[in-house]
Write a protein that holds these residues in place. Structure first.
Motif, mmCIF file in Angstrom:
data_model
loop_
_atom_site.group_PDB
_atom_site.id
_atom_site.type_symbol
_atom_site.label_atom_id
_atom_site.label_comp_id
_atom_site.label_asym_id
_atom_site.label_seq_id
_atom_site.Cartn_x
_atom_site.Cartn_y
_atom_site.Cartn_z
ATOM 1 N N PHE A 87 -3.228 4.732 -1.262
ATOM 2 C CA PHE A 87 -4.174 5.525 -0.491
ATOM 3 C C PHE A 87 -3.772 6.981 -0.690
ATOM 4 N N VAL A 88 -4.732 7.803 -1.114
ATOM 5 C CA VAL A 88 -4.474 9.211 -1.408
ATOM 6 C C VAL A 88 -5.022 10.065 -0.270
ATOM 7 N N LEU A 89 -4.129 10.769 0.407
ATOM 8 C CA LEU A 89 -4.514 11.569 1.576
ATOM 9 C C LEU A 89 -5.327 12.805 1.213
ATOM 10 N N MET A 90 -5.146 13.323 0.013
ATOM 11 C CA MET A 90 -5.745 14.588 -0.421
ATOM 12 C C MET A 90 -5.230 15.760 0.422
ATOM 13 N N GLY A 91 -3.960 15.675 0.787
ATOM 14 C CA GLY A 91 -3.342 16.755 1.554
ATOM 15 C C GLY A 91 -2.222 16.227 2.425
ATOM 16 N N ARG A 92 -1.826 17.038 3.387
ATOM 17 C CA ARG A 92 -0.770 16.654 4.331
ATOM 18 C C ARG A 92 -1.001 17.416 5.620
ATOM 19 N N LEU A 93 -0.467 16.903 6.703
ATOM 20 C CA LEU A 93 -0.622 17.569 7.990
ATOM 21 C C LEU A 93 0.051 18.938 7.947
ATOM 22 N N SER A 94 -0.652 19.940 8.419
ATOM 23 C CA SER A 94 -0.101 21.289 8.475
ATOM 24 C C SER A 94 -0.827 22.061 9.574
ATOM 25 N N PRO A 95 -0.396 21.880 10.833
ATOM 26 C CA PRO A 95 -1.083 22.524 11.954
ATOM 27 C C PRO A 95 -1.212 24.041 11.803
ATOM 28 N N ALA A 135 4.993 7.714 0.589
ATOM 29 C CA ALA A 135 5.513 8.478 -0.545
ATOM 30 C C ALA A 135 5.000 9.910 -0.515
ATOM 31 N N THR A 136 4.945 10.483 0.692
ATOM 32 C CA THR A 136 4.595 11.901 0.794
ATOM 33 C C THR A 136 5.789 12.722 0.317
ATOM 34 N N ASN A 137 5.545 13.986 0.031
ATOM 35 C CA ASN A 137 6.599 14.849 -0.497
ATOM 36 C C ASN A 137 7.661 15.133 0.564
ATOM 37 N N PHE A 138 8.822 15.560 0.093
ATOM 38 C CA PHE A 138 9.936 15.822 1.010
ATOM 39 C C PHE A 138 9.977 17.277 1.459
ATOM 40 N N THR A 139 8.798 17.831 1.735
ATOM 41 C CA THR A 139 8.675 19.135 2.369
ATOM 42 C C THR A 139 8.614 18.903 3.870
ATOM 43 N N LEU A 142 0.849 -1.187 0.000
ATOM 44 C CA LEU A 142 0.000 0.000 0.000
ATOM 45 C C LEU A 142 0.885 1.239 0.000
ATOM 46 N N CYS A 143 0.762 2.060 -1.023
ATOM 47 C CA CYS A 143 1.554 3.284 -1.152
ATOM 48 C C CYS A 143 0.696 4.486 -0.766
ATOM 49 N N VAL A 144 1.191 5.290 0.160
ATOM 50 C CA VAL A 144 0.463 6.468 0.631
ATOM 51 C C VAL A 144 1.041 7.711 -0.040
ATOM 52 N N VAL A 145 0.187 8.453 -0.752
ATOM 53 C CA VAL A 145 0.604 9.679 -1.424
ATOM 54 C C VAL A 145 -0.288 10.838 -0.983
ATOM 55 N N GLU A 146 0.165 12.053 -1.264
ATOM 56 C CA GLU A 146 -0.600 13.233 -0.859
ATOM 57 C C GLU A 146 -1.748 13.547 -1.810
ATOM 58 N N THR A 147 -1.521 13.398 -3.122
ATOM 59 C CA THR A 147 -2.515 13.828 -4.108
ATOM 60 C C THR A 147 -2.665 12.816 -5.238
ATOM 61 N N PRO A 148 -3.774 12.895 -5.984
ATOM 62 C CA PRO A 148 -3.915 12.049 -7.173
ATOM 63 C C PRO A 148 -2.802 12.302 -8.197
ATOM 64 N N ALA A 149 -2.295 13.534 -8.262
ATOM 65 C CA ALA A 149 -1.193 13.838 -9.182
ATOM 66 C C ALA A 149 0.067 13.064 -8.791
ATOM 67 N N ASP A 150 0.323 12.943 -7.482
ATOM 68 C CA ASP A 150 1.470 12.161 -7.010
ATOM 69 C C ASP A 150 1.293 10.683 -7.382
ATOM 70 N N THR A 187 4.120 14.459 8.084
ATOM 71 C CA THR A 187 2.997 13.566 7.807
ATOM 72 C C THR A 187 3.467 12.119 7.740
ATOM 73 N N ALA A 188 4.578 11.879 7.035
ATOM 74 C CA ALA A 188 5.125 10.525 6.911
ATOM 75 C C ALA A 188 5.513 9.974 8.283
ATOM 76 N N HIS A 189 6.138 10.811 9.106
ATOM 77 C CA HIS A 189 6.546 10.366 10.445
ATOM 78 C C HIS A 189 5.320 10.000 11.288
ATOM 79 N N TYR A 190 4.330 10.850 11.279
ATOM 80 C CA TYR A 190 3.112 10.631 12.067
ATOM 81 C C TYR A 190 2.415 9.344 11.641
ATOM 82 N N ILE A 191 2.243 9.180 10.319
ATOM 83 C CA ILE A 191 1.581 7.975 9.810
ATOM 84 C C ILE A 191 2.420 6.737 10.112
ATOM 85 N N GLY A 192 3.736 6.851 9.911
ATOM 86 C CA GLY A 192 4.630 5.721 10.161
ATOM 87 C C GLY A 192 4.545 5.215 11.576
ATOM 88 N N GLU A 193 4.543 6.138 12.533
ATOM 89 C CA GLU A 193 4.456 5.735 13.941
ATOM 90 C C GLU A 193 3.126 5.061 14.242
#
Length: 199
Positions: A106-114, A143-147, A83-91, A153-159
């Motif tokens: 699985f497409v998140l349709m975004g990323r965590l940004s408090p 496979a979230t972006n490297f911003t 299962l590959c997790v990406v931020e957007t359908p474009a990704d 987001t990757a760290h949070y989901i990974g944990e």
């Protein structure tokens, strides 16, 4: 200065919702469509209306589709254990174009940004956990972006997924194909060095 109709103002303002389009660009687009390409404008209007009425989210992976289940999720040839997790359908589309990944998404349709008020519920993390813990998935590729937001987001989901006993991997970073070290930024080179592998 001539005062134009409110419908022209409304069109110009509507075009400003597109990314990277400011007031002047929106005004140029509106004038172009009305002056030089009225057929194109009508086609654009119909296409937008049709898309808004027909495009929805896949019930399994959350990407865009016109069916309840998208073509990727309904493809029996795909590897359901990945299962590959990406931020957007474009990704997702970019990864598909590499022809290297044959699992599910699985497409998140975004990323965590408090700072922007985007939390776990806004990126469908409950649905992701449900999908990842369905018994079939053995590895989740983040496979979230490297911003900074993508990394967080990757760290949070990974944990969260590791706590549920799932194997989690992260998309590797490094020097781009065809890239010359002289022109690559130091952070990318450092990450490539840390992520080096045996040949």
């Amino acid at each position: 200065m001539p005062k134009f109709t409110s419908s022209l103002d409304t069109l110009t303002e509507a075009l400003r919702c597109l990314p990277g389009v400011g007031p002047k660009s929106a005004q140029r687009m509106a004038y172009h469509l009305l002056q030089h390409d009225r057929d194109g404008a009508q086609q654009l209007g119909r296409a937008l209306t049709d898309a808004m009425q027909q495009v929805r989210h896949c019930q399994l992976c959350n990407t865009f589709t016109e069916s309840e289940i998208c073509s990727t999720c309904s493809d029996s040839e795909r590897d359901a254990t990945l299962l590959c997790v990406v931020e957007t359908p474009a990704d997702q589309m970019m990864i598909e174009q590499t022809l290297t990944f044959k699992g599910m998404y699985f497409v998140l349709m975004g990323r965590l940004s408090p700072l922007d008020g985007i939390g776990p519920r806004d990126i469908h993390l409950e649905r992701l956990i449900e999908r990842a813990a369905n018994g079939a998935v053995k590895e989740v590729v983040l496979a979230t972006n490297f911003t900074s937001e993508g990394e967080a987001t990757a760290h949070y989901i990974g944990e969260m997924l590791k706590a549920r006993g799932l194997s989690v991997s992260r998309l590797a970073r490094g020097v781009p194909v065809g890239g010359e070290l002289e022109y690559v930024d130091a952070g990318t080179i450092a990450r490539a060095m840390l992520d080096r592998r045996a040949t």
